[in-house]
Scaffold this active site. Sequence first.
Site, PDB file in Angstrom:
ATOM      1  N   ASP A 182     -23.389  -1.534   6.461  1.00 13.85           N
ATOM      2  CA  ASP A 182     -23.700  -0.155   6.814  1.00 13.85           C
ATOM      3  C   ASP A 182     -24.837  -0.149   7.821  1.00 13.85           C
ATOM      4  OD1 ASP A 182     -21.935   1.426   5.458  1.00 13.85           O
ATOM      5  OD2 ASP A 182     -23.245   1.831   3.771  1.00 13.85           O
TER       6      ASP A 182
ATOM      7  N   ASP B 199      -6.541  -8.139  -2.664  1.00 18.83           N
ATOM      8  CA  ASP B 199      -5.870  -7.451  -1.566  1.00 18.83           C
ATOM      9  C   ASP B 199      -4.847  -8.372  -0.903  1.00 18.83           C
ATOM     10  OD1 ASP B 199      -5.197  -6.053   0.819  1.00 18.83           O
ATOM     11  OD2 ASP B 199      -7.105  -4.978   0.703  1.00 18.83           O
TER      12      ASP B 199
ATOM     13  N   GLU C   5     -26.099  -1.213  -5.428  1.00 20.65           N
ATOM     14  CA  GLU C   5     -26.553  -0.327  -4.362  1.00 20.65           C
ATOM     15  C   GLU C   5     -27.112   0.892  -5.099  1.00 20.65           C
ATOM     16  OE1 GLU C   5     -24.808   1.700  -0.286  1.00 20.65           O
ATOM     17  OE2 GLU C   5     -23.546   1.734  -2.069  1.00 20.65           O
TER      18      GLU C   5
ATOM     19  N   GLU D 279      -7.479  -4.535  -4.072  1.00 14.82           N
ATOM     20  CA  GLU D 279      -6.442  -3.911  -3.255  1.00 14.82           C
ATOM     21  C   GLU D 279      -6.879  -2.541  -2.757  1.00 14.82           C
ATOM     22  OE1 GLU D 279      -3.670  -4.214  -1.038  1.00 14.82           O
ATOM     23  OE2 GLU D 279      -2.970  -5.462  -2.705  1.00 14.82           O
ATOM     24  N   THR D 280      -6.748  -2.332  -1.449  1.00 13.96           N
ATOM     25  CA  THR D 280      -7.123  -1.060  -0.831  1.00 13.96           C
ATOM     26  C   THR D 280      -6.077  -0.697   0.212  1.00 13.96           C
ATOM     27  OG1 THR D 280      -8.985   0.142   0.166  1.00 13.96           O
ATOM     28  CG2 THR D 280      -8.490  -2.026   1.064  1.00 13.96           C
TER      29      THR D 280
ATOM     30  N   ASP E 238       0.831  -1.200   0.000  1.00 15.19           N
ATOM     31  CA  ASP E 238       0.000   0.000   0.000  1.00 15.19           C
ATOM     32  C   ASP E 238       0.872   1.258   0.000  1.00 15.19           C
ATOM     33  OD1 ASP E 238      -2.141  -1.686   0.155  1.00 15.19           O
ATOM     34  OD2 ASP E 238      -2.627  -1.239   2.246  1.00 15.19           O
TER      35      ASP E 238
ATOM     36  N   ASP F 265     -20.990  -0.727  -5.179  1.00 18.38           N
ATOM     37  CA  ASP F 265     -21.110   0.393  -4.264  1.00 18.38           C
ATOM     38  C   ASP F 265     -21.516   1.649  -5.030  1.00 18.38           C
ATOM     39  OD1 ASP F 265     -20.381   1.604  -1.549  1.00 18.38           O
ATOM     40  OD2 ASP F 265     -19.034   2.726  -2.863  1.00 18.38           O
TER      41      ASP F 265
ATOM     42  N   ASN G  12      -4.903  -0.614   3.490  1.00 16.01           N
ATOM     43  CA  ASN G  12      -5.176  -1.145   4.825  1.00 16.01           C
ATOM     44  C   ASN G  12      -3.932  -1.743   5.485  1.00 16.01           C
ATOM     45  OD1 ASN G  12      -4.902  -3.554   3.398  1.00 16.01           O
ATOM     46  ND2 ASN G  12      -7.100  -3.978   3.352  1.00 16.01           N
TER      47      ASN G  12
END
Length: 788
Positions: free
Chosen positions: A544, A305, A469, A275-276, A174, A421, A278
Site C-alpha cells: 500500500d 489461488d 494490520e 482464491e480470489t 472464478d 488485513d 483474478n
Amino acid sequence: MPSPSPARTRIRRRFGLRTATAVLTVTTALVAPLPSVGLAAPAAAATGGPLGAHYDASGTNVEFRIHSSRATRIELYLYRAATGSQEAATLQLTKDATTSVWSVTVPVATIQQQYGITGPVYYGYRAWGPNWPYDPAWTKGSTTGFVADVDAAGNRFDPNKLLTDPYARELTHDPVTPAATDGSVYGTGPQYRAVDDAPQAPKGIVLAADTTSTGTKPTRALKDDVVYEVHVRGLTENDPSVPSAYRGTYKGAALKAADLASLGVTAVEFLPVQETQNDANDVDPAGTAGDNYWGYSTLDYFAPDRRYAADRSAGGPTREFKEMVKAFHDSGIKVFTDVVYNHTGEGGPWNASDKNTYNLFSLRGLDNPTYYSLTSDMQSPWDNTGVGGNVNTYNPVTRALITDSLAYWKDTLGVDGFRFDLAPVLGNTCQHGCFQYSRTDPDTALNRITALMPARPAGGGSGTDWIAEPWALGSGTYQVGNFPAGWSEWNDKFRDTMRRDQNAMGVENVTPSDLATRFAGSSDLYQPNGRAPFNSVNFMVAHDGFTLADLYRCNSKSNNQAWPYGPSDGGSDYNLSWDQGGVAADQRKAARNGFAFLMLSAGTPMTTGGDEYLRSIRCNNNPYNLDSSANWLATSYTADQSTFRTYAERMIAFREAHTALRPVDFYSAADGNGNGMGELDWFTPAGSAPDGTYWGDSANHALAWRYDGTELGDPSSAIYVAYNGWSGDVDFTLPSPGGGKSWYRVTDTSTWAEGADQVARPGSEPLLGGSGTVYRLHGRAVLVLIAK
C-alpha cells in the site's frame, strides 16, 4: 494518525460484477479429514467428520457437510465438468438439529457408475430459507416459492444461485472468467433473482488426501527475522531465469528461494494467495478495468489461488503450493501469507439505495446473519472495511471457519505465519448494529486464534507468527499498540515518524524523543501490555503506497498514468514523501537512510519486494490493479540499483550478525555489569546525555546512541549509531567504546561513500579512534560504528 490505507479503495468496481466491491466466494470440498478447530470440532463430532467434502477413511465414500442455522432445505449438486454441462446428480442433505450441520454421504461407486463421474468430483449447493421457502414445483430459473430478496431477519436465500462450500479445498475457477464475463448472473433482486448461475458458477472440487511434503519449518524467533513482502506472481513473472511456463506461479517462486536467502531474507510474506477473483485480469492488456492484482477479495478461505499454479489440474494448486513452501523451508526461510478475514469478495450492495441486489456466491446465500455483521435493521452490511461489509467474526460459527482455515494453512500447507488485513475487525465484539473492539475479550477471533494456535515464543521455537494490520475504517478501528498478547503489529507510528523527520522537516514536528522511542522498539505501544520490541513490525513502505524509491522521488501520487504504470483509482494524498529537490544522489541517500532505520531499530523489519534495488512505479501509490511489468520485479539492474542491492545485503547481514539490534526485551539504561555503559545510552552530537529540553525540542534533528554489546550478547563490545537529520554537516563527538577499544566505521550513508563498499565487509572496517574523537557527518546521513 490512522494509516493512509489505499488498500481500502483497491477493490472497488472490480470484476464486472456491478457491485461496490467484488466477487466473493468461499467454496467447497475438503481433502482428507481435517482436525477441526473451534466451533467446527463439536459439529464434526456430532456428524461423524469435519465440515467440507472429503473421502472417508476407507476411500469408498465421499462425505459432504455444510453449516447453516437458517436454511430450511439444502441440496447438493454434483457435476462431471466445471462448466458447460448440467448436474449429474442432485441429493438432499439432512440437518442435525443440534449443530445445524447438513450432511449426506455418497458412495464412490455410485458417483462413478450411476452418475458417470469418472474424473474429479465437482459440486455446489442450493439453499432455501425463510425468505424463499422450498416449493416442490420450483425449477431452475423460476421464482416459485419466492417471498422476498431479504427478510426482516436478514436472510437472503435464492435457490437459483449455486453456492460454493466455505470449506472447499479448491475451486474450479472464478465467478468471472475471460470466457464468461457476465457477473450479473450472481445477482439477487428483481432483475436477477430468477437467473440460474450454475452453468457459469465456480464449483468445489473433492480432493483426495495429499502427502506432498512442506519440509521442516524454521523455528527462528520473529525478532531475528527480516520479512520480505511480495506478490507471488510479481516475484517471477518478469524473470528470464525462470522457465516461461513457471513464471508467475508457486513453482516459479520456489526457484527464487536461494536468491532471497542470499539477500538475507528470512521470511517471505506473500500478498493474498487464497482464491480470489483474478481469472479475468488482463483480458484487455492495455486497460485496468476489472483487474485485481493484489487479491484482497477472498473467494475461498482454504483454496490456494489456481491462477498462481503452473499445474491447474484438480489438486495441482495444493501440491504446488506445498512444494513451494518446502523450497523456502529448505533454504531456511519462513513462509507468511497475507490473509483477508475481515471482508469477502461477495461485497456489498450493487447500489447504496437498493437493499435487494447483492452478489450471492457462498456465505450470504447460506446464512447471511451468521457470516456477516449487519446494521440493526438486518438489511445492510455493517462496514468498517470500505469494501462491502464486515465478516461477523464474533459469531462462533464464523470464528470457527476462520480458525479452521488458519489451521489448514498452518498444518497442512506448511505456512509459518500470517499477516491479517484490517485486523481490528477480528477483535469486534458486536455481531450486528455496532462495532466494539476489545483486546481482552477471550471470545474474539483474535484471542481464539492464539488460544488454539499459540504464538511463537519470544526466543524462538514451535508456534506461529501472528501479525496484524492494526487499523481499519470508522470509529474504534485504529488500534495500533492495542492488540492482545501473542500478536505483533504493523507499526505505522514507526513509519510515519521516520518519514516525517526525513521528508517533512519544518512542516511536521518530530522530537529526538519521538525518534528514540521508535528506534528502541516503541515501548510506548508494546511495553504497557506486556509485549516485546519484536511485536513492532517496522516498515518504511508496504504494498500500500509508494515503493522505497518513490518515497524519496515523488512529492505526490501520480496514479492516472497510461498502462503499464496506471491508471489506478484511489490512493492516499498523505504520503509524507519528498523528491529531495530532484537530486538523484540525494534520493538514493535518503533510501539508504530509510533502509538503515529498519535494520538498526529494535523490532521486526519488513521490506517490500524490489526495495533492495530501488524499484519504482513512477509515483503510483495504489497499483492494486496493475498486473503489468511496472508491478513485476526486475532482475536486470542499473549500476545504481546493483550498488543499492549490495548495500541492502550488507545492512541485513550486519543486523543478523549483531544480537544487540534484536533484543528480546526493551533496553535498559542501567549499567548491568559495571563497565560504564548502559545497555542503551543516548547522546547529543556533543557527546553528552540529552536533557529534557533537548529530548522535547523538535528543532533538534541529530541524535546518537550506543549499545553495550557485552550486556546484549553481541560479538562487538559496543555499537554506535549517529543520525544527522539536518541538511548541513554536524560534528559528533564519539563516546567511549569501552576500555582498551577503538571505534571502527561500518557505514556512512553519505553520498561521498556511495559504492559497493559503502557497508564495510566484516574485518575491513576502517579505524576512526576512541573516546572524544570528532566525526563530521554530512547532512541527512547515518553513521554506524563498532568497537574493536
